[in-house]
Design an enzyme around this catalytic site. Sequence first.
Site, PDB file in Angstrom:
ATOM      1  N   SER A   2     -35.047 103.216-104.489  1.00 16.28           N
ATOM      2  CA  SER A   2     -34.921 101.351-104.404  1.00 16.28           C
ATOM      3  C   SER A   2     -35.526 100.868-103.262  1.00 16.28           C
ATOM      4  CB  SER A   2     -33.605 101.195-104.442  1.00 16.28           C
ATOM      5  OG  SER A   2     -32.982 101.311-105.780  1.00 16.28           O
ATOM      6  N   LYS A  33     -31.855  92.410 -97.364  1.00 16.06           N
ATOM      7  CA  LYS A  33     -31.406  92.847 -98.991  1.00 16.06           C
ATOM      8  C   LYS A  33     -29.898  92.217 -98.781  1.00 16.06           C
ATOM      9  CE  LYS A  33     -31.263  96.505-102.587  1.00 16.06           C
ATOM     10  NZ  LYS A  33     -31.310  97.973-102.724  1.00 16.06           N
ATOM     11  N   SER A  81     -34.288  98.947-106.820  1.00 18.53           N
ATOM     12  CA  SER A  81     -33.450  97.603-106.902  1.00 18.53           C
ATOM     13  C   SER A  81     -33.613  96.713-105.806  1.00 18.53           C
ATOM     14  CB  SER A  81     -31.843  98.016-106.557  1.00 18.53           C
ATOM     15  OG  SER A  81     -31.614  98.715-105.141  1.00 18.53           O
TER      16      SER A  81
END
Lengths: 93, 504
Positions: B175, B76, B151
């Site tokens: 997330s 990420k 997210s």
Amino acid sequence: MSLTLPEVMRIAALARIAVTPAEAAGVQAQLNGILGLLEQIDAVDTAGVEPMYHARDVTLRLRADEVTEPDRRTAFQAVAPRSRTACISCRRS
Amino acid sequence: MFDASLSELADALAARRLSSLELTRLFLDRIAGPGAALNAFITVDPELSLAQARASDRRIAAGEAGPLTGIPVAHKDIFVAEGWPSTCGSRMLANFASPYDAHVIERFNAAGAVILGKTNMDEFAMGSSSESSWFGAVRNPWDAERVPGGSSGGSAAAVAARLAPAATGSDTGGSIRQPAALSGVCGLKPTYGVVSRYGMIAFASSLDQGGPFARSAADLAVLMNVMAGFDPRDSTSLERPAEDYARDLARPLKGLRVGVPAEYFGAGLAPEVGSAVEAAIAALERLGATRVDVHLPNAGLSVPAYYVIAPAEASSNLSRYDGVRYGYRAAQYDGLVDMYCRTRAEGFGPEVKRRILVGTYVLSHGYYDAYYLKAQKIRRLIARDFAEAFARCDVIAGPTTPTAAFRLGEKVEDPVQMYLNDIYTVAANLAGLPALSVPCGFVRGRAMPFPRTRPGAKVACRSGSSSSATTSPRRGCSASRTSTSRRPTGTSACRRFLGEGLRA
């Protein structure tokens, strides 16, 4: 409670975020919608409850007062929008 | 090869049936080819990845390989990595190249894993749909008109679409688990403090926690064995001995008490999601677990409490983006304060600005007690609910999200509706508990995976079978089932077991 437009502009100023007059009404409506959700907590009786500021009730660890980082000024200055000699620089206007 | 587990890949690399270079190229080609339409990656740099792959091949040849040596892992874009752009999905950091590695990146590099790329995400990890990225929305591999969740949507989509064997993410209010659920993969939010936050760009520091994405719990355990560990540079890093998260994979479920909170099955839960989760809990019972009814009476308050606390912490953390030391700086301004205001207005997207404004308000003079202090007291009540529930059960099972994946654009203009999507995930962050989401089925008529989550006081992976059940966009509907456990000894363990596949 609902935020008025001047209150929205005051919060934006505190947050250092420019909000244009054209954006202000939209921001106000969305913030008031969110605050409407948050106000559910008003009705809860929390008398005598200790606030929980962290996911774990632990004391922050202290480290020895020793220099542990090497000098990487050049690398850290390289990511600044602008720098001059040993300083990160920012023109006034 | 795209469906292989991490241990199968490690075996193939060790046996020299495949080189890390070949494996990395396979995934890079897939990202650039069929995967490109998903927009799952912000940065892919084949030169950097292939150089790492070559180094890993040399390490394997020298007999110095570990379980992840030579295996490509997507990260990420919230984890900073030296030599790579680290954008956090924001215009503010669009040109930021970190001069140092996050602890998580250091650990993967030390293990010989290959950085496959940096995955797309909601800006500064604020969102539940991965639509707020400066680099464009991520699409769900099962249905490109729907969101992958957020997210960490790029990581979830990448693992689901076989663009990466595994990925990392971060979880402040769901997330990792929510995109894992909506994309049909496994995602784990570890106990707060287990994975170092050093170099993981901060959103809400008392809630943020890094964790892995994979297609099975066994793979999650392999990733956790690399990611987890004490780091003196994170002041809240847990200082405890290293443990093997795979140690209980073969442990049977007999005797496991599964708590089922009535509050997680009430109004707002889509009936098809509720019935799939109930079916999965029934499968746990067939495998020897015992169902226990528990109550989390303050569960409904977790969203409002979270959306006071997380924005408050975000407004403080994101004050560092002022255009001075790094990141974006406005081109035109009049004086220093105007430079701050314009830089932040232009550098942040609408959702980040909303949260900073909410956070500024709830921390401001006259409102602190009514919002921030009150929310922190409610956080205590929520944590107490879990403690009381865990006196009666070892794990808590329930849905991860109220519905399967929603359409792109459906909730963008209505932040409150977007926030309510986090109803089953934020409580674990508030209480600091580990929680895991595993697939348990699909919406009938649409290939949309169902979500299921389990918070537990301690996490471990346990497997009842050595075979692997995975979800595959090509094959459809098999399901793996994973649980977390709370052990009276206080040691962590991660449990995985397999039931028969659920057919939607």
